[in-house]
Each structure stands twice: as C-alpha cells, then as structure tokens.
Design an enzyme around this catalytic site. Structure first.
Site, short mmCIF file in Angstrom:
data_model
loop_
_atom_site.label_atom_id
_atom_site.label_comp_id
_atom_site.label_asym_id
_atom_site.label_seq_id
_atom_site.Cartn_x
_atom_site.Cartn_y
_atom_site.Cartn_z
N SER A 124 0.84 -1.20 0.00
CA SER A 124 0.00 0.00 0.00
C SER A 124 0.87 1.25 0.00
O SER A 124 1.98 1.25 0.56
CB SER A 124 -0.84 -0.04 1.28
OG SER A 124 -1.43 1.20 1.53
N TYR A 149 -2.14 -1.30 10.85
CA TYR A 149 -2.37 -1.86 9.51
C TYR A 149 -1.18 -1.54 8.59
O TYR A 149 -0.64 -2.43 7.94
CB TYR A 149 -3.66 -1.27 8.91
CG TYR A 149 -3.75 -1.52 7.43
CD1 TYR A 149 -4.04 -2.78 6.93
CD2 TYR A 149 -3.47 -0.50 6.50
CE1 TYR A 149 -4.08 -3.01 5.56
CE2 TYR A 149 -3.51 -0.72 5.15
CZ TYR A 149 -3.81 -1.98 4.67
OH TYR A 149 -3.83 -2.21 3.33
N LYS A 153 1.89 -3.94 6.62
CA LYS A 153 2.29 -3.91 5.20
C LYS A 153 3.80 -3.74 5.08
O LYS A 153 4.46 -4.40 4.30
CB LYS A 153 1.56 -2.77 4.47
CG LYS A 153 0.08 -3.02 4.30
CD LYS A 153 -0.18 -4.19 3.36
CE LYS A 153 -1.52 -4.82 3.58
NZ LYS A 153 -1.75 -6.08 2.89
#
Ligand code: NAD
Ligand code: WQD
Length: 340
Positions: A124, A149, A153
């Site tokens: 991302s 989150y 990643k």
C-alpha cells in the site's frame, strides 16, 4: 498452471481472479469469508464462464493450507488476504499482526519447502506516509506508518525481501494507491460491511440515502481547494497490473533473486471535493456533505509516479475518475436489487 489467490473473494482479489481467468490461468482461491461473501464466487463464474476452485478457510490454519499445496500444482501466489481497516487496526493490533503476518508466513513456509517462486504481495502507498515530494516513486523513502495496519504492510514487505534473498526466489511488492470502482458487469465491487471508512463507499452510500451526509474530513489542507488529495485507481485497471506483474515474474528464467516493487496508481491526484463533484456529474445525483475537522492520522497529499510500472510492466491505468465512479453507482444499484 495454477495460481493461488488468497483473499480471492475480496474486493481487489475478485477482480484480479477475473483477469487471471481471462488470461487462461487456473485459479485456486483461499478465503475465509471474514470480509467477503460466497455469492462473489458465483458472480466470478457468471462473468468468466469458469468457476475457480475455492477453499473456505483461514490461512492461519497451516494443516489446511498444506493440503491445498498437496492437491494442486501451484506455480505462484497473489496474496490479497489481510485485514485492512486502519482504525480497527489501532484497536486490535495483535489481531492485525496475527492475521496479516501469520497468513503470509504460513504461505511462505509452503513456498520455501516446496521450492516455489512467483509471489505477489498487496502492499500500500501507506508505507510512504506523508512523502516530502510528489509524485511518489518507488525510491521515495518509507516512513514508519502511523497505523498498525500500515506496519503490517511494511513488515510484510521486509519479510518478503528477506525470503527472496535467502532462497533466491522471485517476489513482487505492489503498492496500491486508492483503489475505487466496480466491475463493468456490476457483479463485483467493494462490499461495504458496516459503516465505510473509505471515501468512495461512503459517497456511494450517501448518494443512495443509506447515510445522511458525507463528512468531509478537513478543508484547511494546503491544497487547491483545501481538501486532501489522493490517487484514485480503477480496480479493474489495478487487477490487470497483477497479471502483468505475474507474467513478468514467470517469464524471468534466471535463477537469481528478484524483488520487484511497483507503485500502482493513475499518476494524478484528486481532492475529496473533486471526487464528490465527479461522482455527482457522472451519475447525475447529489451527494449532500458537510465539512468537518481533519481525521486523525490523515495525510495531505499522495499520488504516484507510475513510470516504472509503465516501463517494466507495460501497464498503465486507462479509466477516468468519472468512468470509475459510474461503475460505483451501478454496483450500489446491484447491491440494492439483491436486498429487495
Ligand atoms: P478485502 O477485505 O475486500 O479482501 C481481503 C479478503 O481476504 C477478504 O475476502 C477476506 O475474507 C480475506 N481474508 C482476510 N484474512 C484472511 C485469512 N486469514 N484467511 C483467509 N482469507 C482471509 O480487501 P481488498 O480491498 O480487496 O484488499 C486486498 C489487499 O490489498 C489487502 O491485503 C489490503 O491490505 C491491500 N490493499 C487494499 C487497499 C484498499 O484500499 N482496498 C489499498 C492498498 C492495499
Ligand atoms: C481518502 C480521503 C479522507 C472518508 C486509506 C488507508 C490506506 C489505503 C487506502 C490500504 C481522505 C477523505 C474519507 C470520509 C472523507 N488502504 N474522507 N470522508 O485515507 O487515503 O487511505 O485507504 O492500504 O492505508 O489509510 O483513503 O478513502 O479513507 O480517504 O473526507 O467519509 O477522503 O480524509 O482525505 P486514505 P480514504
């Protein structure tokens, strides 16, 4: 040749499964339906005329995963499966680390022991944080993400780089900017479970009257109209990039480690107000909104430099913001017709 697609019934995964099938790949899906629904499998079949093999289980269950690898001649993996809600990740950090990292590690253990290669990871633009310069290319320095989150990643990326180096395997990290839109058939799209956090699903539900008003988080950013700017990439274009990335890995016959990294966006930034106006114009429908305070953790601006993907994958986004937003409204109508 079979490709394992984890999270293949999810938003981006399902669109990618369609593109893989269109390119004659055999697809094996593992998805535990924690953020997706089984009817998506029927819809994939309706679109493509082929029904992928589907295993409904949690990737943390190593023994079930091993059975999938025993049963099929798997030649690559696209790993979409992850929890993705930024706010929730702050409240449930251990669950996010467990789900997003253990799933990844379990697949990599199978890849390692079976000598497999060609692994694509859904990363991302969040790994860049607020970059100092626009547009963001793949050499832009990474920042420690604000959210758990985002950290999963960045950690996932590091795990994969080490995997490629240590075992001479080929991996690709795809850093998506802001995926939006639905399949032109209206049979696939983003399933907004609960109150949407992301802009476009919220706009869609406001237009449909499910939400009273869109809250625009801040109009005092140093941008042209004061609202924050992002790079909104149409999901079918994004799905096609996965096929291009997979083919690139698979066509590389060297025995060397490969770590490909690509930013996937349009290369163009749009403000929140521009998205709202484009949605209204594309669909001839009003979206009531109010300006609110900034949302904690939000950045001002992010858009991609996509020249590396254009050069090395022969891929670029083709769909305009308005066209993408039209598909969103068609998808909402389809969802409404399923309920009624
Ligand atoms: P999604 O939630 O629609 O799809 C993820 C799928 O994975 C879901 O179907 C879910 O049921 C499944 N899943 C989750 N954990 C699992 C597990 N342990 N075992 C088996 N299945 C599991 O999300 P999406 O928007 O399609 O995102 C796909 C990937 O792309 C994710 O890794 C996400 O972090 C990443 N990503 C998404 C965005 C975005 O804005 N949508 C942006 C950048 C990166
Ligand atoms: C876009 C813009 C909001 C909702 C998130 C994740 C990121 C990545 C993409 C996965 C922002 C504004 C939003 C609303 C608003 N996902 N907004 N009202 O914040 O760029 O990134 O999704 O990897 O990790 O953090 O996307 O769609 O939430 O917001 O005004 O109701 O819309 O403030 O400026 P974001 P988003």
């Amino acid at each position: 040749m079979a490709i394992l697609v984890t999270g293949g019934l999810g938003y981006i995964g399902s669109h990618t499964v369609v593109e893989l099938i269109n390119n004659n790949f055999e697809v094996i899906i593992v998805d535990d339906l924690s953020n997706s629904e089984k009817f998506i499998l029927n819809n994939i079949e309706e679109i493509t005329g082929r029904r992928p093999i589907f295993y409904p289980f949690d990737l943390k269950r190593k023994e079930l995963l091993a059975q999938v690898f025993n049963a099929h001649h798997i030649e690559g993996c696209i790993n979409f499966a992850a929890f993705k809600a930024v706010g929730e990740s702050q409240e449930k950090p251990v669950d996010y680390y467990e789900n997003n990292l253990f799933s990844l590690i379990n697949i990599l253990q199978e890849f390692k022991s079976r000598n497999l290669s060609n692994f694509i990871f859904s990363s991302s633009c969040t790994v860049y944080g607020q970059a100092d310069e626009m547009p963001i290319d793949e050499n832009t320095p990474l920042k420690i993400p604000e959210s758990v989150y985002g950290k999963t990643k960045q950690m996932g990326e590091e795990i994969l780089k080490d995997f490629a180096q240590a075992y001479n395997r080929k991996i690709c990290l795809l850093r998506y900017f802001n995926p939006i839109g639905a399949h032109p058939s209206s049979l696939l799209g983003e399933l907004p479970i609960g109150i949407p956090n992301n802009l476009v699903p919220y706009v869609m539900q406001t237009a449909a009257g499910i939400r009273e008003k869109l809250n625009i988080w801040g109009d005092d950013y140093p941008t042209e109209d004061g609202t924050a700017v992002r790079d909104y990439i149409y999901v079918v274009d994004l799905a096609k990039a996965h096929v291009a990335a997979l083919k690139k890995l698979m066509n590389d016959n060297s025995n060397d480690a490969v770590t490909d990294i690509f930013n996937l966006g349009t290369g163009k930034g749009s403000s929140v107000l521009e998205v709202v106006k484009a949605f209204e114009l594309a669909n001839n429908i009003e979206v009531p909104y109010q300006i609110c305070d900034r949302r904690e953790g939000d950045i001002t601006i992010a858009y991609a430099n996509v020249s590396k993907a254009e050069r090395e994958l022969g891929w670029k986004s083709e769909t305009s913001l308005e066209e993408a937003l039209k598909t969103v409204w068609e998808w909402q109508k389809y969802l409404a017709s399923r309920i009624n």
